[in-house]
Design a protein around this motif. Structure first.
Motif, mmCIF file in Angstrom:
data_model
loop_
_atom_site.group_PDB
_atom_site.id
_atom_site.type_symbol
_atom_site.label_atom_id
_atom_site.label_comp_id
_atom_site.label_asym_id
_atom_site.label_seq_id
_atom_site.Cartn_x
_atom_site.Cartn_y
_atom_site.Cartn_z
ATOM 1 N N ALA A 1 58.883 36.287 53.708
ATOM 2 C CA ALA A 1 57.544 36.090 53.170
ATOM 3 C C ALA A 1 57.350 36.772 51.821
ATOM 4 N N LEU A 2 58.339 37.541 51.405
ATOM 5 C CA LEU A 2 58.195 38.243 50.131
ATOM 6 C C LEU A 2 58.448 37.275 48.982
ATOM 7 N N ASN A 3 57.562 37.253 48.030
ATOM 8 C CA ASN A 3 57.827 36.500 46.809
ATOM 9 C C ASN A 3 56.994 37.093 45.677
ATOM 10 N N TRP A 4 57.164 36.548 44.527
ATOM 11 C CA TRP A 4 56.522 37.110 43.341
ATOM 12 C C TRP A 4 55.005 37.095 43.487
ATOM 13 N N ASP A 5 54.484 35.958 44.015
ATOM 14 C CA ASP A 5 53.034 35.833 44.174
ATOM 15 C C ASP A 5 52.462 36.947 45.043
ATOM 16 N N PHE A 6 53.227 37.305 46.061
ATOM 17 C CA PHE A 6 52.746 38.308 46.995
ATOM 18 C C PHE A 6 52.390 39.601 46.266
ATOM 19 N N PHE A 7 53.138 39.916 45.209
ATOM 20 C CA PHE A 7 52.906 41.158 44.489
ATOM 21 C C PHE A 7 51.946 41.006 43.314
ATOM 22 N N THR A 8 51.570 39.756 42.964
ATOM 23 C CA THR A 8 50.783 39.586 41.741
ATOM 24 C C THR A 8 49.465 38.862 41.944
ATOM 25 N N GLN A 9 49.288 38.184 43.074
ATOM 26 C CA GLN A 9 48.107 37.324 43.232
ATOM 27 C C GLN A 9 47.060 37.930 44.159
ATOM 28 N N PRO B 1 44.348 37.169 47.343
ATOM 29 C CA PRO B 1 44.534 36.330 48.526
ATOM 30 C C PRO B 1 44.022 34.914 48.296
ATOM 31 N N ALA B 2 44.735 33.939 48.825
ATOM 32 C CA ALA B 2 44.260 32.567 48.772
ATOM 33 C C ALA B 2 43.260 32.378 49.900
ATOM 34 N N PRO B 3 42.282 31.475 49.719
ATOM 35 C CA PRO B 3 41.349 31.206 50.810
ATOM 36 C C PRO B 3 42.109 30.729 52.036
ATOM 37 N N ALA B 4 41.504 30.943 53.206
ATOM 38 C CA ALA B 4 42.152 30.525 54.439
ATOM 39 C C ALA B 4 42.484 29.049 54.352
ATOM 40 N N GLY B 5 43.632 28.654 54.827
ATOM 41 C CA GLY B 5 43.996 27.247 54.835
ATOM 42 C C GLY B 5 44.788 26.822 53.626
ATOM 43 N N GLU B 6 44.771 27.639 52.568
ATOM 44 C CA GLU B 6 45.566 27.291 51.398
ATOM 45 C C GLU B 6 46.815 28.152 51.376
ATOM 46 N N PRO B 7 47.943 27.541 51.028
ATOM 47 C CA PRO B 7 49.168 28.334 50.975
ATOM 48 C C PRO B 7 49.175 29.217 49.733
ATOM 49 N N TRP C 1 48.877 33.561 56.906
ATOM 50 C CA TRP C 1 48.401 34.955 56.887
ATOM 51 C C TRP C 1 49.329 35.856 57.667
ATOM 52 N N GLU C 2 49.829 35.349 58.822
ATOM 53 C CA GLU C 2 50.748 36.170 59.609
ATOM 54 C C GLU C 2 52.000 36.483 58.803
ATOM 55 N N ARG C 3 52.480 35.479 58.080
ATOM 56 C CA ARG C 3 53.647 35.680 57.231
ATOM 57 C C ARG C 3 53.392 36.818 56.246
#
Lengths: 357, 639
Positions: free
Chosen positions: B398-406, B408-414, B602-604
């Motif tokens: 589940a680790l990626n660049w977005d995880f460290f820079t973005q 949270p996306a609204p529920a339901g959106e990846p 979200w669990e990811r």
């Protein structure tokens, strides 16, 4: 030794500066950053996504900043009563005790509905594709521990074309105080006298010895997805976003209605004649054949007498915008619009806000 | 004030620096100011603890007055009818803690004995490190693991029971309940039992053990008749420490216990605990009475844990006076005292003289118990490997660049990430460190450098107590002090709560480190004409700096994963943290929030967040060991 000493001295210095800095800025607040009006608000977590959207649009439009913290309805009411915020948002109107307390501090409290929402019975039943049907009485029986199996005759009778499994029902409820619980128990109280006597309505109630509790919509929803046989109540928005299976509920006219923003608005429209003048209404178990029975509003609450507050005109202006132009943002976020007639009545209430002495 | 449990003053080399005749008024003023600064910090720590008690009593007073003793007699907790009874919560707290101890004590003691007496070095060193890591995993991560892994397993086990035993009705709770919560708690408190037991086993005089061996006892016989009886008070003390931790544990319990306040004696019972109901309801308490009743629950928790901790300290000090304090720290640093190299101890078979038992039976028993104790270690370390492996397995993907820079996306959106929460956590921990470290270091200087002070023993004792206060109670304190009066949640309040938790850790390690600085250094500095504040700031503290930093990092790793007090103070927010004056997001919250959501994306991210948090905590723990190596080097050079 020298670098070590420097590190230490600098560290101590920074530490002292920061700690003394903390005290200073806390007392002085944040002066001079925004000359424009800033409305402090808080409460209902349910309305937070919509309020965030409103705050963004309204700031661009007028320069007025809405600082909303979603701390829960109960907290919003408390803070509003104690005047620590300009208005609170709540999923349940103030009860008599809260009204009495408010009367002692700032007088009468005004309720302005902002948007509508619904609560759905969501479940995890492997192999069942079509949505289930529920009645209020059956939901009450399940939460009272009287119906324990999914293939109970009562459930099977109203779902004749579904092969319900011989599986224990695992009810799940909210362990934290919540407007969702209020709506759900308010509905069950109206349709089941037994539920009214043994449990009652409220944001946190004493559940009978059945089921388990989880914090937040996400806690309930998560438990449902993990546990085959689980049944819980969550906000419609949450069920849609999480793609949970949820059932239709029988309304006062005997029709099984599935929750949607249309059927929820319909519940408010058909209850208009029953809504009292102070707008502290309940639209659960609403009349009308297309009304979804577990519907409710989110209110903005504040003192009617605003003559002490210099921000009062901005407050009234914002609320008026929210119930008129603001309603167009409801649909995208899965909130139900206020019916026009209700908006008109809210307008009249806003006219009654006391702005000057 | 005479310290009741009286740890004898640790005076390794000399008394406090002599009061030199002052050479000038300026120097004397400097010394005076500095001395008072240190004394002020020490008094500040005491004041914090007193304030904590006072605030809890004030906030709880309406409930104490209105409910009285009925609070302890009723199980009815109903905000609608304004009825508040604590009995069900007390039961849940006691039941989970008792279950945890029943499991953790034999395992922990077995592990400790194995590591201290039996294990060869190549097992002992990594073994003790792994057990220690168990203590470093944040509570919310345990809860997460319990929710995703333990609870389903438990439910399957229950279902199996239901099939095997006819007539047994097994409720469907998804594995939630007192049993599961107790299991998770057992894993969490095990390292405390093991660490303290290890220390006291080590503190048993070698001569006693050698004497037993010389008389022909097998190794197991020696452990059973010499080590364990000698170490018993200390081991019991360790159990009390573990009990204190178990009683106040919040996050893992609230995620697993089922949150239904009732008293039921059954394997399948669902319950609720004191800490759990506070975390659930305090933020959204509707009436003042409900809030007061919740704070009164916190007060009960405080009193019980303080009592348990006092008992624990007394027992531990009794068994190994000075050595236990040093031993604990030694163990933390990963240094093991070299055991006396006896030929008998080496080949594992003592020169047998006249065994009472038949020799073969004794030898068999010895082998059997060696295996059993070895299994204790394996079972203790097992969960750690399970947790680490599971989190690594789920988190890396589940680790990626977005995880460290973005955001949270609204529920339901990846997509989306938790960058704001990482920044918020950084801010909270940074502020907490900036608040706690100066206070803790100055107070420790007072304890270590002004040893004639009559305040010393009391401050030291209060500091130990403060270290034992459950984090949720500190959360209530910060809530009552900074959230309620100001009317909004804020990063300041969160940082304050974390700082209060950090002070005891930093203060304890700093004091120990300062005491290890040789007095020859101080004397040399004073003899060269430095004032005592100059000596402390320029000579003593720099010499102890690596060890002090160790304490700071240990403190940081402790608070970085803290969740419960922040739920009541920093609260979370879904935006970038702009100022500490606003609700502030923090990473552990998202583990708590996302892990329970049941929403795949979200669990990811919750797994990824758990992985990041664990990686930070582990890095700090490994880093600390390396720093400590440097400290030893530095001290020897200084001497």
């Amino acid at each position: 030794m020298t670098p070590l000493r420097q590190v230490l001295t600098v560290g101590l210095l920074i530490g002292t500066c920061l700690t003394s800095g903390c005290g200073g800025s806390q007392e002085s607040g944040r002066p001079g950053r925004l000359a424009a009006v800033r409305l402090n608000a808080g409460g209902s977590t349910f309305i937070n996504p919509l309020m965030t959207k409103w705050a963004k649009v309204y700031l661009e439009k007028t320069g007025v900043r809405i600082d909303y913290s979603s701390t829960g309805s109960g907290n919003g009411i408390q803070q509003m009563i104690n005047r620590t915020i300009d208005f609170g948002c709540t999923d349940a109107p103030l009860n008599e005790e809260q009204m009495a307390k408010a009367a002692g501090i700032g007088g009468e409290v005004m309720h302005i509905p902002l948007t509508l929402g619904g609560v759905v019975p969501a479940y995890n039943l492997p192999g069942i594709e079509k949505p289930l049907r529920f009645t209020g009485a059956i939901l009450a029986q399940i939460y009272l521990g009287k119906i324990e199996k999914w293939n109970d005759p009562a459930l099977q009778t109203i779902n004749p074309d579904l092969a319900l499994p011989d599986l224990n029902i695992a009810p799940v409820y909210r362990s934290d105080g919540s407007g969702t619980t209020y709506l759900f128990t308010d509905f069950l109280c109206k349709v089941s006298p037994e539920f009214r006597h043994t449990v009652g309505r409220g944001t946190s109630v004493r559940w009978p010895s059945v089921g388990i509790g989880h914090k937040g919509n996400e806690g309930v929803a998560g438990h449902i997805t993990r546990t085959p046989g689980a049944l819980g109540y969550v906000e419609l928005i949450y069920a849609l976003n999480q793609k949970l299976s949820f059932g239709s509920v029988q309304n006062r006219e005997g029709k099984f209605v599935t929750a949607s923003i249309e059927t929820i608005s319909e519940a408010a429209r058909s209850s208009l004649t029953e809504i009292p003048d102070d707008l502290r209404f309940s639209i659960t178990d609403a009349p009308g054949s297309a009304s979804y029975p577990i519907s409710g509003a989110v209110w903005a609450v504040f003192y009617t007498d605003q003559s002490r507050s210099p921000k009062a005109p901005a407050l009234v202006e914002f609320l008026r915008w929210a119930i008129h132009d603001g309603q167009q943002y409801c649909k995208d976020l899965q909130y139900a619009r206020l019916p026009d007639d209700l908006v008109a009545r809210a307008d009249r209430r806003l006219d009654a806000v006391k702005l000057t002495k | 004030m005479e310290h009741p449990s009286g740890p004898p003053m640790l005076a390794p080399t000399a008394a406090s620096p002599p009061d030199l005749p002052c050479r000038s008024a300026r120097k004397r003023w400097g010394d005076l100011v500095f001395a008072w600064l240190c004394r002020g910090a020490a008094l500040g720590v005491v004041a914090l603890f007193v304030l904590l008690g006072v605030f809890l009593v004030i906030e709880a007073w309406p409930a104490i007055r209105a409910i009285g003793w009925d609070f302890f007699r009723s199980t009815e907790w109903n905000p609608q009818t304004n009825q508040y009874g604590a009995l069900a919560f007390i039961f849940g707290t006691l039941a989970t803690s008792a279950l945890a101890l029943v499991i953790a004590v034999p395992l922990g003691v077995g592990t400790a004995v194995f590591l201290a007496e039996i294990a060869p070095r190549w097992v002992g060193a990594p073994g003790s490190f792994l057990v220690e890591l168990l203590a470093a995993i944040p509570s919310v991560v345990y809860g997460f693991w319990g929710l995703m892994f333990l609870a389903p397993v438990v439910q399957d086990f229950f279902n199996l029971l239901g099939k095997v035993i006819p007539g047994l009705t097994v409720p469907n709770t998804g594995g939630m309940g007192i049993f599961t919560a107790g299991l998770a708690l057992a894993v969490m408190v095990l390292p405390y039992v093991a660490a303290v037991s290890f220390d006291v086993c080590r503190a048993v005089p070698r001569s006693q053990a050698d004497a037993a061996l010389a008389l022909g006892a097998t190794r197991w016989h020696m452990i059973w008749t010499v080590i364990l009886p000698y170490a018993r008070p200390g081991i019991i003390g360790g159990c009390f420490l573990a009990l204190g931790r178990a009683l106040g544990e919040t996050m893992a319990v609230t995620m697993l216990i089922g949150n239904r306040p009732e008293i039921r004696f059954s394997l399948f019972a669902v319950g609720d605990s004191i800490a759990s109901v506070i975390a659930n309801q305090l933020n959204e308490a509707e009436t003042d009475m409900q809030r007061a009743a919740l704070v009164e629950l916190g007060l009960i928790l405080l009193l019980v844990t303080v009592a348990v901790n006092v008992l624990a300290r007394i027992l531990i000090w009794r068994v190994s006076a000075v050595r236990s304090r040093q031993g604990w720290l030694d163990w933390l640093r990963g240094r093991t005292r070299t055991p006396v190299d006896l030929p008998a101890a080496k080949n594992g078979r003592p020169p047998v003289v006249v065994p009472r038992q038949p020799r073969r039976l004794a030898r068999f028993l010895d082998r059997l118990m060696t295996v059993v104790l070895g299994c204790c270690l394996a079972v203790s370390v097992g969960p750690l490997l399970l947790i680490l492996g599971y989190i690594l397995y789920r988190g890396v993907g589940a680790l990626n660049w977005d995880f460290f820079t973005q955001l949270p996306a609204p529920a339901g959106e990846p997509g989306g990430g938790l960058a704001h929460a990482m920044l918020g956590s950084l801010m909270l921990v940074g502020l907490a460190t900036a608040f706690a470290v100066p206070v803790a270091i100055l107070a420790a200087v007072h304890l270590a450098e002004y040893r004639n002070s009559r305040l010393g023993p009391m401050v030291r004792f209060i500091n130990e107590l403060l270290g034992g206060v459950p984090s949720i109670v500190i959360g209530i304190f910060a809530y009552a002090l900074l959230v309620r009066p100001l009317g909004h949640f804020s990063g300041w309040a969160g940082a304050f709560a974390l700082g209060v938790m950090m002070i005891p850790i930093v203060m304890r390690t700093t004091e120990e480190a300062l005491k290890l600085v040789p007095d020859s250094l101080r004397n040399a500095s004073l003899a060269l004409g430095a004032t005592s504040w100059q000596t402390i700031l320029r000579v003593t503290l720099p010499a102890a700096l690596p060890a002090v930093l160790t304490g700071v990092f240990l403190g940081i790793s402790r608070i970085a994963g803290e969740t419960a007090p922040l739920l009541l103070t920093a609260y979370n927010s879904s935006f970038w943290p702009e100022s500490p004056n606003q609700p502030t997001p923090f990473l552990p919250y998202y583990i708590f929030y996302y892990s329970r959501s049941g929403y795949a994306e979200w669990e990811r991210q919750a797994w990824a967040a758990a992985l990041v948090l664990l990686a930070v905590v582990m890095l700090i723990n490994v880093g600390v060991r390396m720093l400590m190596g440097q400290r030893v080097l530095l001290a020897s050079r200084a001497d």
